[in-house]
Structure formats: structure tokens, C-alpha cells
Design a protein around this motif. Structure first.
Motif, short mmCIF file in Angstrom:
data_model
loop_
_atom_site.label_atom_id
_atom_site.label_comp_id
_atom_site.label_asym_id
_atom_site.label_seq_id
_atom_site.Cartn_x
_atom_site.Cartn_y
_atom_site.Cartn_z
N THR A 14 1.02 -0.65 0.10
CA THR A 14 0.42 -0.50 -0.28
C THR A 14 0.97 0.90 -0.09
O THR A 14 1.46 1.21 0.36
N GLN A 15 0.91 2.29 -1.07
CA GLN A 15 1.45 2.64 -1.36
C GLN A 15 0.32 4.70 -0.40
O GLN A 15 -0.43 4.62 -0.69
N GLY A 16 0.83 5.85 0.13
CA GLY A 16 0.24 6.54 0.85
C GLY A 16 1.06 8.06 0.77
O GLY A 16 2.80 7.75 -0.02
N SER A 17 -0.06 8.87 0.87
CA SER A 17 0.41 9.98 0.87
C SER A 17 -0.03 10.78 2.13
O SER A 17 -0.99 10.89 2.42
N LEU A 18 0.84 11.42 3.11
CA LEU A 18 0.77 11.77 4.48
C LEU A 18 0.47 13.71 4.19
O LEU A 18 1.64 13.84 3.98
N GLU A 19 -0.72 14.30 4.40
CA GLU A 19 -0.84 15.03 4.28
C GLU A 19 -1.43 16.29 5.62
O GLU A 19 -1.94 15.66 5.82
N TRP A 20 -1.23 17.30 5.91
CA TRP A 20 -1.43 18.38 6.68
C TRP A 20 -2.25 19.71 6.57
O TRP A 20 -0.91 20.40 5.98
N VAL A 25 3.60 16.12 3.67
CA VAL A 25 4.53 15.87 4.91
C VAL A 25 5.25 15.11 4.88
O VAL A 25 6.74 14.82 4.64
N CYS A 26 4.88 13.62 4.27
CA CYS A 26 5.83 12.73 3.41
C CYS A 26 4.84 11.77 2.64
O CYS A 26 3.67 11.59 2.75
N TYR A 27 5.21 10.97 2.88
CA TYR A 27 5.19 9.61 1.62
C TYR A 27 5.32 8.96 2.62
O TYR A 27 5.73 8.10 3.98
N THR A 28 4.24 7.76 2.34
CA THR A 28 3.90 6.68 3.38
C THR A 28 4.25 4.94 2.89
O THR A 28 3.69 5.13 1.35
N ILE A 29 4.92 3.74 3.28
CA ILE A 29 4.33 2.75 2.29
C ILE A 29 3.71 1.49 3.74
O ILE A 29 4.13 1.96 4.66
N LEU A 114 6.48 17.20 13.66
CA LEU A 114 5.05 17.90 13.49
C LEU A 114 4.05 18.31 14.29
O LEU A 114 3.28 18.52 15.45
N VAL A 115 3.66 16.31 14.49
CA VAL A 115 2.69 15.54 15.65
C VAL A 115 3.89 16.26 17.23
O VAL A 115 3.09 16.43 18.22
N TYR A 116 4.99 16.60 17.68
CA TYR A 116 5.23 16.49 18.58
C TYR A 116 4.90 17.63 19.66
O TYR A 116 4.87 17.81 20.52
N ALA A 117 4.75 18.99 18.10
CA ALA A 117 4.89 20.21 18.71
C ALA A 117 3.38 20.35 18.92
O ALA A 117 3.09 21.10 20.05
N ALA A 118 2.32 20.02 18.50
CA ALA A 118 1.06 20.12 18.53
C ALA A 118 1.25 19.23 20.11
O ALA A 118 -0.10 19.93 20.78
N LEU A 119 0.99 18.43 20.11
CA LEU A 119 1.32 17.21 21.47
C LEU A 119 2.09 18.26 22.68
O LEU A 119 1.10 17.89 23.79
N GLU A 120 3.30 18.57 22.32
CA GLU A 120 3.50 19.07 23.80
C GLU A 120 2.59 21.17 24.08
O GLU A 120 2.07 21.11 24.93
N CYS A 121 1.95 20.45 22.96
CA CYS A 121 0.39 22.48 23.25
C CYS A 121 -0.88 21.10 23.63
O CYS A 121 -1.92 22.38 23.94
#
Length: 137
Positions: A14-20, A25-29, A114-121
């Protein structure tokens, strides 16, 4: 905060693209879709909460919470889904083949920032997984 993972399904992986917010943000496998079978299938489409996680094997990475019928689904580095994943998601810088990518650690570092910055807030971070196509292959 909701990250959107758009997937394309193939028999080999499975191929993916991860967006925000509409930005890549990046691609995924991932492994292919095989009915959510443990250790051999990608997880079902849906929305899941992400949490920080640490292990000796992967260092700091992400944990996908409350996946039906599954446990310990992670977002961790890997460049070959068939050889390195057991149902988890791997961020990659680019796709190099079906279920394969490159520079996974670099992609994970970008995603974690990106994710950790949000979690820290104290912002809840979710991932919404969906098909990029109207029908699975």
C-alpha cells in the motif's frame, strides 16, 4: 490536528501520501490490505489518535491508538514493507516501488517534529486514513 493519509492499494503493498492542511508531509508505505489480519495486513481506513512512544528498537516514534482487532500499531522507520513491517505504517521521503521507499528516518523526523510540537501544546493529533481511489485494487 488531523493528518490525512490517502492510500492507493496494490496486491504487493500500500502506497500513501500523508498531508496536513493540504500540504504534503511525507509519503508512506504499508503492507497490502488483507482484511485487517494481524501482522500481514495494513490497518482499516478510519480516524485514529496518535501518541508519542519510545522503544529501544525505534527510539521515539508514534503509536496509532485503538485500532480495531489490532494492538501496537506504530508509525516507525522502514524502507521495505514486506521485510520490515508487521501492520505498521512507515513514513518515507519517496516511493521507490510498491511497498518500498527511501530515507524513512528523514521522513519520520519531519513527521515527528510536526506531531510532537502539537502534542506538547496539548493538542489532540489524529490520523485520518482513506482511499485515494474510489475502489480498492
Amino acid at each position: 490536528m488531523v493528518l490525512v493519509l490517502n492510500r492507493i492499494y496494490f496486491p504487493e503493498g500500500t502506497q500513501g501520501s500523508l498531508e496536513w492542511n493540504g500540504t504534503l508531509v511525507c509519503y508512506t508505505i504499508e503492507l497490502p490490505w488483507l482484511g485487517n489480519q494481524r501482522r500481514i495486513s495494513c490497518i482499516p481506513e478510519g480516524e485514529y489518535v496518535l501518541k508519542k512512544r519510545y522503544s529501544k528498537k525505534f527510539g521515539w516514534h508514534l503509536h496509532v491508538i485503538h485500532v480495531s482487532g489490532r494492538h501496537l500499531i506504530l508509525i516507525h522507520p522502514a524502507n521495505n514493507a514486506k521485510k520490515e513491517l508487521l501492520g505498521c505504517i512507515a513514513p518515507v521521503t519517496k516511493h521507490t516501488g510498491i511497498g518500498k521507499g527511501s530515507s524513512s528516518r528523514i521522513a519520520l523526523k519531519k513527521l515527528k517534529a510536526l506531531v510532537y510540537a502539537a502534542l506538547e501544546c496539548n493538542i489532540v493529533v489524529k490520523i485520518s486514513i482513506q482511499s485515494a481511489c474510489s475502489a480498492q485494487v
